[in-house]
Write a protein that holds these residues in place. Structure first.
Motif, PDB file in Angstrom:
ATOM      1  N   ASN A 119       1.789  -0.997   0.292  1.00 44.28           N
ATOM      2  CA  ASN A 119       0.511   0.277  -0.117  1.00 44.28           C
ATOM      3  C   ASN A 119       0.897   1.349   0.345  1.00 44.28           C
ATOM      4  OD1 ASN A 119      -2.202  -1.168   0.264  1.00 44.28           O
ATOM      5  ND2 ASN A 119      -2.543  -0.999   2.136  1.00 44.28           N
ATOM      6  N   THR A 120       0.132   2.490  -0.568  1.00 46.07           N
ATOM      7  CA  THR A 120       1.416   3.822  -1.051  1.00 46.07           C
ATOM      8  C   THR A 120       0.017   4.048  -0.736  1.00 46.07           C
ATOM      9  OG1 THR A 120       2.130   5.167  -2.162  1.00 46.07           O
ATOM     10  CG2 THR A 120      -0.200   4.311  -2.786  1.00 46.07           C
ATOM     11  N   ALA A 121       1.345   5.859   0.157  1.00 42.60           N
ATOM     12  CA  ALA A 121       0.745   7.182   0.533  1.00 42.60           C
ATOM     13  C   ALA A 121       1.016   7.992  -0.662  1.00 42.60           C
ATOM     14  CB  ALA A 121       1.159   7.520   1.796  1.00 42.60           C
TER      15      ALA A 121
ATOM     16  N   ASP B 196       5.257  13.044  -2.694  1.00 39.75           N
ATOM     17  CA  ASP B 196       5.227  14.526  -3.297  1.00 39.75           C
ATOM     18  C   ASP B 196       6.730  14.740  -4.273  1.00 39.75           C
ATOM     19  OD1 ASP B 196       2.873  15.634  -0.374  1.00 39.75           O
ATOM     20  OD2 ASP B 196       4.427  14.454   0.138  1.00 39.75           O
TER      21      ASP B 196
ATOM     22  N   GLY C 164      12.077   5.551   0.174  1.00 39.48           N
ATOM     23  CA  GLY C 164      10.677   4.935   1.216  1.00 39.48           C
ATOM     24  C   GLY C 164      10.415   4.166   1.207  1.00 39.48           C
ATOM     25  N   GLU C 165       9.119   3.942   2.107  1.00 39.73           N
ATOM     26  CA  GLU C 165       9.184   2.471   2.442  1.00 39.73           C
ATOM     27  C   GLU C 165       7.356   2.089   2.022  1.00 39.73           C
ATOM     28  OE1 GLU C 165       9.627   2.914   7.192  1.00 39.73           O
ATOM     29  OE2 GLU C 165      11.510   2.687   6.885  1.00 39.73           O
TER      30      GLU C 165
ATOM     31  N   TYR D  61       8.210  19.369  -1.370  1.00 46.65           N
ATOM     32  CA  TYR D  61       7.871  18.397   0.001  1.00 46.65           C
ATOM     33  C   TYR D  61       9.097  19.069   0.921  1.00 46.65           C
ATOM     34  CZ  TYR D  61       8.000  14.878   3.156  1.00 46.65           C
ATOM     35  OH  TYR D  61       7.909  14.259   4.896  1.00 46.65           O
TER      36      TYR D  61
ATOM     37  N   GLY E 117       8.930  17.919   4.529  1.00 49.52           N
ATOM     38  CA  GLY E 117       8.306  17.427   5.977  1.00 49.52           C
ATOM     39  C   GLY E 117       9.824  16.626   5.777  1.00 49.52           C
ATOM     40  N   SER E 118       9.735  15.780   7.383  1.00 46.87           N
ATOM     41  CA  SER E 118      10.161  15.556   8.115  1.00 46.87           C
ATOM     42  C   SER E 118      11.103  14.068   7.512  1.00 46.87           C
ATOM     43  CB  SER E 118       9.774  14.360   9.738  1.00 46.87           C
ATOM     44  OG  SER E 118       8.808  13.779   9.015  1.00 46.87           O
ATOM     45  N   TYR E 119      10.490  13.421   6.713  1.00 43.90           N
ATOM     46  CA  TYR E 119      11.395  12.298   5.427  1.00 43.90           C
ATOM     47  C   TYR E 119      12.112  12.290   4.660  1.00 43.90           C
ATOM     48  CZ  TYR E 119       7.148   9.891   8.932  1.00 43.90           C
ATOM     49  OH  TYR E 119       6.652   9.693   9.579  1.00 43.90           O
TER      50      TYR E 119
ATOM     51  N   GLU F 186      15.533  11.171   3.253  1.00 45.81           N
ATOM     52  CA  GLU F 186      15.410   9.562   4.309  1.00 45.81           C
ATOM     53  C   GLU F 186      16.503   8.530   4.261  1.00 45.81           C
ATOM     54  OE1 GLU F 186      11.660   7.724   5.281  1.00 45.81           O
ATOM     55  OE2 GLU F 186      11.094   7.598   3.081  1.00 45.81           O
TER      56      GLU F 186
HETATM   57  O1  LIG Z   1       3.797   4.974   0.600  1.00 48.01           O
HETATM   58  C1  LIG Z   1       4.436   5.805   0.358  1.00 48.01           C
HETATM   59  C2  LIG Z   1       4.252   7.253   0.465  1.00 48.01           C
HETATM   60  C3  LIG Z   1       4.752   8.121   0.204  1.00 48.01           C
HETATM   61  N1  LIG Z   1       6.474   7.748   0.953  1.00 48.01           N
HETATM   62  C4  LIG Z   1       7.746   9.142   1.664  1.00 48.01           C
HETATM   63  C5  LIG Z   1       6.611  10.503   0.056  1.00 48.01           C
HETATM   64  C6  LIG Z   1       6.347  11.256   0.319  1.00 48.01           C
HETATM   65  O2  LIG Z   1       6.770  12.614  -0.133  1.00 48.01           O
HETATM   66  C7  LIG Z   1       6.706  11.248   2.072  1.00 48.01           C
HETATM   67  C8  LIG Z   1       5.910  11.752   3.347  1.00 48.01           C
HETATM   68  O3  LIG Z   1       5.120  11.320   2.870  1.00 48.01           O
HETATM   69  P1  LIG Z   1       3.313  12.141   3.556  1.00 48.01           P
HETATM   70  O4  LIG Z   1       3.848  14.306   3.509  1.00 48.01           O
HETATM   71  O5  LIG Z   1       2.035  11.462   3.812  1.00 48.01           O
HETATM   72  O6  LIG Z   1       3.980  12.228   5.695  1.00 48.01           O
HETATM   73  P2  LIG Z   1       3.241  12.664   6.435  1.00 48.01           P
HETATM   74  O7  LIG Z   1       2.942  11.377   7.641  1.00 48.01           O
HETATM   75  O8  LIG Z   1       2.875  13.632   6.605  1.00 48.01           O
HETATM   76  O9  LIG Z   1       4.812  13.178   7.397  1.00 48.01           O
HETATM   77  P3  LIG Z   1       5.419  14.695   7.792  1.00 48.01           P
HETATM   78  O10 LIG Z   1       4.504  15.632   7.388  1.00 48.01           O
HETATM   79  O11 LIG Z   1       6.591  14.647   8.299  1.00 48.01           O
HETATM   80  O12 LIG Z   1       5.705  14.686   5.577  1.00 48.01           O
HETATM   81  O13 LIG Z   1       7.281   9.756   1.911  1.00 48.01           O
HETATM   82  C9  LIG Z   1       7.151   6.756   0.912  1.00 48.01           C
HETATM   83  O14 LIG Z   1       7.993   7.330   1.384  1.00 48.01           O
HETATM   84  N2  LIG Z   1       6.070   5.623   0.900  1.00 48.01           N
END
Ligand SMILES: O=c1ccn([C@H]2C[C@H](O)[C@@H](COP(=O)(O)OP(=O)(O)OP(=O)(O)O)O2)c(=O)[nH]1
Length: 160
Positions: free
Chosen positions: A106-108, A111, A118-119, A150, A152-154, A157
């Motif tokens: 599954n994917t999020a 950005d 990523g994971e 983007y 953010g904290s990742y 990574e």
């Molecule tokens: O399945 C996924 C989807 C996204 N990402 C990476 C790319 C994405 O740009 C980043 C951050 O995702 P997101 O914005 O949803 O994270 P968050 O939980 O909102 O944390 P933050 O606000 O620190 O970014 O994670 C993955 O590694 N795996």
């Protein structure tokens, strides 16, 4: 519009010819993690629960390295360094052979401006064997409007 696999490959490294598909690029498995402790999603922050890398079992002295995964939920880290170019959004789908083996990735949202290794959530609905470095997923890019990139904290990574 979704971009071609050749275009996606310009933003994924390393890639072999075998990974470049008509509409995306296959991602390969680096590490499988098991979550040990609860995480937390709050209104002004989040915490990722402790996790452990799953060991690669040696059964029947098989090589190459193979994960033997019983049914459950895991987090898979990909080997490839991925950059999401401006004007795009990324999504990851399972490789169909993984899905046909009763597993799902599954994917999020990936950005615009993100860079890292990523994971994804690996759902195993029937025991499965997956070799380390095997192709398990496919990354696709769609064109997308955005204002910021983007930050953010990742960001960055899992890059050495
Ligand atoms: O399945 C996924 C989807 C996204 N990402 C990476 C790319 C994405 O740009 C980043 C951050 O995702 P997101 O914005 O949803 O994270 P968050 O939980 O909102 O944390 P933050 O606000 O620190 O970014 O994670 C993955 O590694 N795996």
């Amino acid at each position: 519009m979704f971009r071609s696999g050749a275009f996606v490959a310009e933003h994924v490294s390393p890639t072999s010819d075998e990974q470049v598909q008509p509409n995306g690029v296959d991602l390969t498995l680096d590490v499988v993690f098991e979550q040990l402790e609860p995480g937390r999603i709050g209104c002004d922050g989040k915490q990722i629960g402790d996790r452990a890398a799953r060991s690669i079992e040696e059964r029947e002295q098989k090589s190459p390295d193979t994960y033997y995964l019983p049914s459950g939920a895991y987090v898979a880290r990909y080997n490839e360094r991925i950059e999401i170019p401006e004007g795009h959004i990324g999504f990851v789908y399972p490789r169909s052979s993984l899905m046909r083996n009763s597993c799902m990735l599954n994917t999020a949202v990936w950005d615009a401006g993100y860079e890292g290794r990523g994971e994804g959530l690996l759902q195993v609905h029937h025991d499965v064997e997956i070799e380390r470095d095997a192709r398990i997923a496919q990354l696709v890019f769609a064109e997308a409007d955005h204002e910021d990139v983007y930050d953010g904290s990742y960001q960055g990574e899992n890059l050495e």
